[in-house]
Design an enzyme around this catalytic site. Sequence first.
Site, PDB file in Angstrom:
ATOM      1  N   ARG A  68      26.417 -21.876 -12.494  1.00 39.17           N
ATOM      2  CA  ARG A  68      26.258 -20.447 -12.791  1.00 39.17           C
ATOM      3  C   ARG A  68      27.582 -19.723 -12.962  1.00 39.17           C
ATOM      4  O   ARG A  68      28.559 -20.029 -12.273  1.00 39.17           O
ATOM      5  CB  ARG A  68      25.441 -19.774 -11.683  1.00 39.17           C
ATOM      6  CG  ARG A  68      24.013 -20.286 -11.605  1.00 39.17           C
ATOM      7  CD  ARG A  68      23.323 -19.901 -10.314  1.00 39.17           C
ATOM      8  NE  ARG A  68      21.927 -20.335 -10.341  1.00 39.17           N
ATOM      9  CZ  ARG A  68      21.526 -21.563  -9.982  1.00 39.17           C
ATOM     10  NH1 ARG A  68      22.399 -22.460  -9.562  1.00 39.17           N
ATOM     11  NH2 ARG A  68      20.245 -21.880 -10.046  1.00 39.17           N
ATOM     12  N   HIS A 163      22.761 -34.045 -15.546  1.00 38.17           N
ATOM     13  CA  HIS A 163      21.705 -33.470 -14.713  1.00 38.17           C
ATOM     14  C   HIS A 163      20.567 -34.463 -14.534  1.00 38.17           C
ATOM     15  O   HIS A 163      19.387 -34.132 -14.708  1.00 38.17           O
ATOM     16  CB  HIS A 163      21.194 -32.170 -15.331  1.00 38.17           C
ATOM     17  CG  HIS A 163      20.743 -31.159 -14.327  1.00 38.17           C
ATOM     18  ND1 HIS A 163      19.680 -31.382 -13.477  1.00 38.17           N
ATOM     19  CD2 HIS A 163      21.207 -29.923 -14.025  1.00 38.17           C
ATOM     20  CE1 HIS A 163      19.495 -30.321 -12.716  1.00 38.17           C
ATOM     21  NE2 HIS A 163      20.412 -29.413 -13.013  1.00 38.17           N
ATOM     22  N   ASP A 219      20.178 -26.565  -2.705  1.00 41.59           N
ATOM     23  CA  ASP A 219      20.687 -26.260  -4.039  1.00 41.59           C
ATOM     24  C   ASP A 219      22.056 -25.632  -3.806  1.00 41.59           C
ATOM     25  O   ASP A 219      22.264 -24.442  -3.995  1.00 41.59           O
ATOM     26  CB  ASP A 219      19.753 -25.313  -4.795  1.00 41.59           C
ATOM     27  CG  ASP A 219      20.105 -25.211  -6.282  1.00 41.59           C
ATOM     28  OD1 ASP A 219      21.068 -25.885  -6.699  1.00 41.59           O
ATOM     29  OD2 ASP A 219      19.447 -24.452  -7.004  1.00 41.59           O
ATOM     30  N   GLU A 269      25.216 -33.412  -9.031  1.00 42.24           N
ATOM     31  CA  GLU A 269      25.874 -32.978 -10.252  1.00 42.24           C
ATOM     32  C   GLU A 269      27.370 -32.756 -10.002  1.00 42.24           C
ATOM     33  O   GLU A 269      27.747 -31.776  -9.358  1.00 42.24           O
ATOM     34  CB  GLU A 269      25.241 -31.672 -10.747  1.00 42.24           C
ATOM     35  CG  GLU A 269      23.729 -31.710 -10.876  1.00 42.24           C
ATOM     36  CD  GLU A 269      23.129 -30.320 -10.828  1.00 42.24           C
ATOM     37  OE1 GLU A 269      23.615 -29.429 -11.552  1.00 42.24           O
ATOM     38  OE2 GLU A 269      22.180 -30.118 -10.040  1.00 42.24           O
TER      39      GLU A 269
END
Length: 304
Positions: A68, A163, A219, A269
């Site tokens: 992000r 991913h 996450d 990731e």
Amino acid sequence: MVIKRDFCGEEEYLIDSGTLQVSVMALGATVTGIMLEGRQLLLQYGTAREYLEGSAYIGALVGRYANRIGGAAFDLNGIHYSLTKNEGENQLHGGPNAFDRRHWQADILGENSVRFTLFSPNGDNGFPGNLRAAVTYSVSGGTLRLDFEGESDADTLFAPTTHMYFNLDGADSILDTVFQMNCGGWLETGEGLIPTGRICPAEGRFDFSSPRPLGGDFDHCFVLRGEDACTATAGDVTMSVRTDYPAIQLYTGGGLGAPFGKNRGFAVEPEFYPDSPNHPEFPSPVLRAGELFHKYVEYSFRTI
């Protein structure tokens, strides 16, 4: 051995070492399967259309910027850049219709590698610079290696990643997967999972210094302390990950929907820190004009 084949009208390449069989399609430079001794280790769709229409980035190569960017904006060289938003007020994984939805040019390199290249024009989802991106998938023995490359004609941001979602034993949930990470801390986040700038100690549920089950939803971005990043074991399969990226996002699939379901797969990731361009104290994701970007990740698999 590399075999080119058709997957629902898309180019797909099978890279077979004898021990490990990895399939990658040109759409999104997407890994569509990893087979070890006849066992599938990845979540996968059955058709190319599902990969194109899905929202979980299953197996895809994401970019220009993985994770992000807060406010979908950043400043570089005194210029303010506004990016295309695709997650509320933020940008995720390079924006809408980014690297994961595009057709890459594939070239077979020798007996065990395929290189995928993509041109991303100046202004693509708001990013400056004409960028040529590449990822090379190589398979040797039980190891899959990805080499990320990029070159731009103007200063820009570049931080791609893969991913893939792993399920090493085919269980309905990956929360019993035993995980260990060479971690120096994790990034605290606020609204929209944007980092606050604080790096928290790896304690309590974030302590993976010794092997233990994943146990719950994550996450989060973990700061690495070396290239030997992490290991995961489920059933009789162990996966080891090496990378020269400074961090790894651990996502345990809490938001996965049909046809998979919550916690059906986990992603590790390799990445720069999320929102790095807005945190000068974080490692810099800036790619200077004319410089060659290169990062790698290796996923090694064995049975025990």
